[in-house]
Design an enzyme around this catalytic site. Structure first.
Site, PDB file in Angstrom:
ATOM      1  N   ASN A 100      29.194  39.334  43.116  1.00  0.00           N
ATOM      2  CA  ASN A 100      29.732  40.349  42.218  1.00  0.00           C
ATOM      3  C   ASN A 100      29.768  39.775  40.799  1.00  0.00           C
ATOM      4  OD1 ASN A 100      32.973  41.493  41.364  1.00  0.00           O
ATOM      5  ND2 ASN A 100      31.185  42.789  41.356  1.00  0.00           N
TER       6      ASN A 100
ATOM      7  N   LYS B  56      38.276  39.694  48.450  1.00  0.00           N
ATOM      8  CA  LYS B  56      37.556  39.632  47.173  1.00  0.00           C
ATOM      9  C   LYS B  56      38.300  38.662  46.270  1.00  0.00           C
ATOM     10  CE  LYS B  56      35.400  42.362  43.542  1.00  0.00           C
ATOM     11  NZ  LYS B  56      36.001  41.866  42.302  1.00  0.00           N
TER      12      LYS B  56
ATOM     13  N   GLN C  92      42.011  48.219  49.931  1.00  0.00           N
ATOM     14  CA  GLN C  92      42.353  46.910  49.388  1.00  0.00           C
ATOM     15  C   GLN C  92      43.834  46.821  49.041  1.00  0.00           C
ATOM     16  OE1 GLN C  92      41.469  45.276  45.306  1.00  0.00           O
ATOM     17  NE2 GLN C  92      39.939  44.084  46.437  1.00  0.00           N
TER      18      GLN C  92
ATOM     19  N   CYS D 264      42.143  39.886  41.045  1.00  0.00           N
ATOM     20  CA  CYS D 264      42.512  40.654  39.857  1.00  0.00           C
ATOM     21  C   CYS D 264      43.107  39.730  38.799  1.00  0.00           C
ATOM     22  CB  CYS D 264      43.514  41.746  40.213  1.00  0.00           C
ATOM     23  SG  CYS D 264      43.970  42.747  38.769  1.00  0.00           S
TER      24      CYS D 264
ATOM     25  N   MET E 162      38.205  49.302  42.060  1.00  0.00           N
ATOM     26  CA  MET E 162      38.545  49.295  40.638  1.00  0.00           C
ATOM     27  C   MET E 162      39.793  50.125  40.390  1.00  0.00           C
ATOM     28  SD  MET E 162      34.773  49.553  38.856  1.00  0.00           S
ATOM     29  CE  MET E 162      34.080  50.811  39.945  1.00  0.00           C
TER      30      MET E 162
END
Length: 346
Positions: free
Chosen positions: A204, A141, A72, A102, A19
């Site tokens: 997620n 991700k 990441q 994102c 995050m």
């Protein structure tokens, strides 16, 4: 047991989502201490690493106590991604993760993050560039797709697996949804149940209680769950979920003493890592969630977000412990400003 390369995780691991402006070392430390099995750093710009940008380099800080931990990276240029993967490897993370999820404008406008979902060929080239540039396991991700009309996660998962990634975390929303609406886990389950998929699949999105974690585990059959926003100001969520999965019983809510102890740990690690001025300043965003659910707590939160010295803050924390010693907190969900947790998981 779940394996990512040579990393061995528990049978149903709980992952802390990467995050932006949240998953720094102090926050990761309190989540690790409260049950998170695999941690990820804030996302790091490949271009920033290559330019030797101070903020990007600082995000490479990882510590042995938080292992296993993944770093990441994001970007839209193959050469930059390959070079940044090599830079990342020098600090010896346990794995390298690529952000293809994102949704915020400042990232997608540069052709990175979720924007790459619009060009799967580019996604595979970027992924191969990273895989070929590091000896560390590479994970990804991502989201279901760019929008409802272009959901392509099933093809994405197979293509990324063919590139050599060793685990995939899927946020159950499209880029167009941002963090609105409800995460759709049906497609995540479809990926997990595809007989051609042999890497771990982590779900997620919207997991904010032990009950929901168990429900989604059973219903969708994923290998583990990645938790983002629910952990902000409430790192206890990891141990609460683990206990519930094992026993079917809910742990009691953390007491005010437990909450203040974690606030102190988070605060002192923040100051230790960032320096007193910045460490105190950036800790302010966390107090609301740490103390949420207590009556008439606003007065104390106001003090905490205005004080500028550790002794003064500690005095307020001592007063909070004393005043609320026998006052139970209400069961509440964290307050999350999506601009504050821009690139977080669900």
């Amino acid at each position: 047991m779940v394996k990512i390369g040579n990393i061995q995780l528990p049978g149903f691991p709980l992952l802390l989502a990467p995050m932006e402006d949240v998953s720094d070392p102090p926050f990761r430390a309190v989540c690790k201490a409260n049950g998170a099995d695999l941690l990820y750093t804030e996302f790091i710009s490949s271009e920033g690493l290559i330019r030797d940008a101070i903020k990007s380099r600082q995000k490479l800080d990882i510590f042995d106590a938080e292992r296993p931990v993944g770093i990441q990276i994001f970007g839209g240029d193959e050469e930059a991604m390959a070079m940044s993967a090599r830079i990342v490897e020098t600090v010896n993370p346990d794995l390298v993760d690529i952000n293809f999820g994102c949704p915020v404008k400042k990232v997608v406008s540069k052709g990175a993050g979720a924007a790459v979902l619009k060009d799967i060929d580019l996604m595979t080239r970027l992924t191969k560039a990273v895989v070929n540039s590091t000896n560390k396991p590479v994970t990804v991700k991502t989201r279901l797709g760019w929008d409802e009309q272009s959901i392509n996660i099933e093809e994405v998962a197979l293509r990324l697996q063919d590139c050599g990634i060793q685990a995939l975390s899927i946020h159950g929303r499209t880029r167009a949804q941002l963090y609105k609406g409800t995460a759709d886990w049906r497609l995540i389950a479809a990926i997990k149940n595809n007989p051609r998929i042999h890497i771990p699949i982590f779900g997620n999105g919207d997991i904010d209680s032990p009950q929901k974690a168990l429900e989604y585990k059973n219903r969708y059959g994923v290998d583990g769950i990645m938790i983002g926003r629910a952990a902000i100001g409430y790192p206890w969520v990891f141990n609460e979920i683990k206990h519930y999965l094992q026993t079917g019983e809910l742990l009691p809510l953390p007491t005010i003493q437990q909450r203040v102890a974690v606030i102190r740990k988070h605060l002192h690690k923040s100051v230790e890592w960032k320096g007193e001025v910045l460490g105190i300043l950036e800790m302010r965003r966390h107090y609301t969630n740490y103390l949420k659910g207590y009556p008439n707590i606003k007065e104390y939160r106001t003090k905490l977000v205005t004080l500028q010295s550790l002794p003064a803050i500690d005095e307020v924390l001592q007063e909070i412990e004393r005043v609320y010693a026998n006052v139970p907190a209400l069961a509440t969900k964290p307050v999350v400003n999506n601009e504050y947790a821009e690139c977080c998981g669900g």
